[in-house]
Scaffold this active site. Structure first.
Site, PDB file in Angstrom:
ATOM      1  N   GLU A 128       0.826  -1.209   0.000  1.00  0.00           N
ATOM      2  CA  GLU A 128       0.000   0.000   0.000  1.00  0.00           C
ATOM      3  C   GLU A 128       0.862   1.261   0.000  1.00  0.00           C
ATOM      4  O   GLU A 128       0.516   2.268  -0.597  1.00  0.00           O
ATOM      5  CB  GLU A 128      -0.933   0.028   1.220  1.00  0.00           C
ATOM      6  CG  GLU A 128      -2.005  -1.021   1.201  1.00  0.00           C
ATOM      7  CD  GLU A 128      -2.978  -0.861   0.047  1.00  0.00           C
ATOM      8  OE1 GLU A 128      -2.535  -1.022  -1.111  1.00  0.00           O
ATOM      9  OE2 GLU A 128      -4.153  -0.597   0.276  1.00  0.00           O
ATOM     10  N   THR A 171      -5.901   6.850  -5.211  1.00  0.00           N
ATOM     11  CA  THR A 171      -5.990   7.070  -3.759  1.00  0.00           C
ATOM     12  C   THR A 171      -5.086   8.226  -3.345  1.00  0.00           C
ATOM     13  O   THR A 171      -5.473   9.067  -2.520  1.00  0.00           O
ATOM     14  CB  THR A 171      -5.596   5.781  -3.010  1.00  0.00           C
ATOM     15  OG1 THR A 171      -6.560   4.776  -3.340  1.00  0.00           O
ATOM     16  CG2 THR A 171      -5.585   5.971  -1.509  1.00  0.00           C
TER      17      THR A 171
HETATM   18  N1  HSE Z   1      -8.427   4.576   3.880  1.00  0.00           N
HETATM   19  C1  HSE Z   1      -7.923   4.733   2.538  1.00  0.00           C
HETATM   20  C2  HSE Z   1      -8.368   6.090   2.029  1.00  0.00           C
HETATM   21  C3  HSE Z   1      -8.495   3.631   1.684  1.00  0.00           C
HETATM   22  O1  HSE Z   1      -9.562   6.384   2.126  1.00  0.00           O
HETATM   23  O2  HSE Z   1      -7.536   6.847   1.535  1.00  0.00           O
HETATM   24  C4  HSE Z   1      -8.079   3.703   0.247  1.00  0.00           C
HETATM   25  O3  HSE Z   1      -8.693   2.630  -0.443  1.00  0.00           O
END
Ligand code: HSE
Length: 317
Positions: free
Chosen positions: A136, A189
């Site tokens: 990630e 993201t």
């Molecule tokens: N928690 C992360 C965000 C998840 O919302 O940026 C990304 O899939």
């Protein structure tokens, strides 16, 4: 040649109010990875299908490659005797990239679970989490765990703390049905994190922790109506909604069709809704898709229960 084939599911991260701390797994769709012991030591990516050639084949830039390399490094440092061959990964993408369904997490989790199985399962599922989180970091610059943890472990997973990592597995309420509508748009993201303000008001924080606590209570009680109410997100959703064309209209359509709550899936642009029955979830999915279509946006809808198992080993040879 020894090989293992693993499926890892799509995930809905944040779950409305619980930004970066809660996520759950869907039954499908998902990604599949075949890992085999072959070639010289190290990690290689021999093929990726279903990605329209968008993902890096270089294992040092690919989330699955980075995570498996981190796992191998850890095992070697811990004195585990690794095989003389390397690990080759073949990735079959079932999830669209940049959709808010945890696409990078699914490949990463499938890869680390497959590699761990190939090596005789030296680590437990929970112990694999930090290595999947490394993927990630490569994908979006932040090692958040709210996609990888549920993809790995199944059900709802709560991340109470990142340092030290404290992960709590919650149940998968059987009465909760999920409709997810993914418009044909890509939202990175990284970009969806950049729009977020760095500070929040005390008033918004109070509302938010009330909702997060109620969401966890609803999950334990199997109270789908309470879960729906508790999706209310005063902090992140208002800021990210501007990145998703038609977000408020699609949400209104989902609620009008019978959903008990609706919000952005992960960092979007997918939108998810909760319902109390399969019939309701199907009607909600259709309503969301129709609303996107009214705005001239194609979308794909998935209806699923919460997947209690997470990644699954499909075959070993
Ligand atoms: N928690 C992360 C965000 C998840 O919302 O940026 C990304 O899939």
């Amino acid at each position: 040649m020894k090989s293992v084939r693993v499926f890892a599911p799509a995930t809905v991260a944040n779950v409305g109010s619980a930004f970066d701390v809660l996520g759950f797994a869907l039954e499908s769709p998902g990604d599949t990875v075949v890992a085999c012991l072959a070639g010289a030591p190290g990690v290689r990516i021999t093929d990726i299908s279903g990605d329209q050639r968008l993902l890096p084949r270089d294992p040092e830039r690919n989330t699955a490659g980075v995570s498996v390399a981190a796992l191998l490094q850890h095992l070697s440092r811990s004195g585990y005797s690794l095989p003389s061959t390397g690990i080759e990964l073949r990735i079959e993408k079932g999830l669209p990239i940049g959709s808010g369904l945890g696409s990078s997490s699914a490949s990463t989790v499938a890869a680390v679970v497959a590699a761990n199985e190939l090596l005789g399962r030296p680590l437990s599922r929970r112990e694999l989490l930090p290595f999947a989180m490394e993927g990630e970091r490569v994908a979006c610059g932040a090692a958040h765990a709210d996609n990888v943890a549920p993809a790995l472990l199944g059900g709802f997973v709560l991340i109470r703390s990142y340092e030290p990592l404290d992960v709590i597995e919650l149940p998968a309420p059987a009465g909760a049905w999920v409709s997810v509508a993914s418009p044909s748009l890509e939202l990175k993201t990284h970009d969806a994190r950049r729009v977020l303000k760095r500070s929040v008001s005390l008033e918004a924080a109070v509302a938010q922790w009330g909702n997060v606590a109620a969401l966890v209570a609803g999950i334990f009680q199997g109270d789908v109506a309470l879960m729906g109410r508790a999706l209310e997100d005063k902090i992140i959703e208002p800021e990210r909604a501007q990145l998703i064309p038609g977000f408020f209209e699609v949400k209104a359509a989902a609620l009008a069709a019978g959903a008990v709550g609706c919000s952005i899936s992960g960092s979007g642009p997918s939108i998810f809704a909760l319902s109390g029955s399969l019939e309701a979830a199907k009607a909600v999915g259709t309503a969301m898709q129709q609303e996107f279509a009214r705005l001239s946006l194609g979308s794909v809808v998935h209806v699923s229960r919460v997947n209690p198992h997470g990644a699954a080993v499909l075959a070993q040879g």
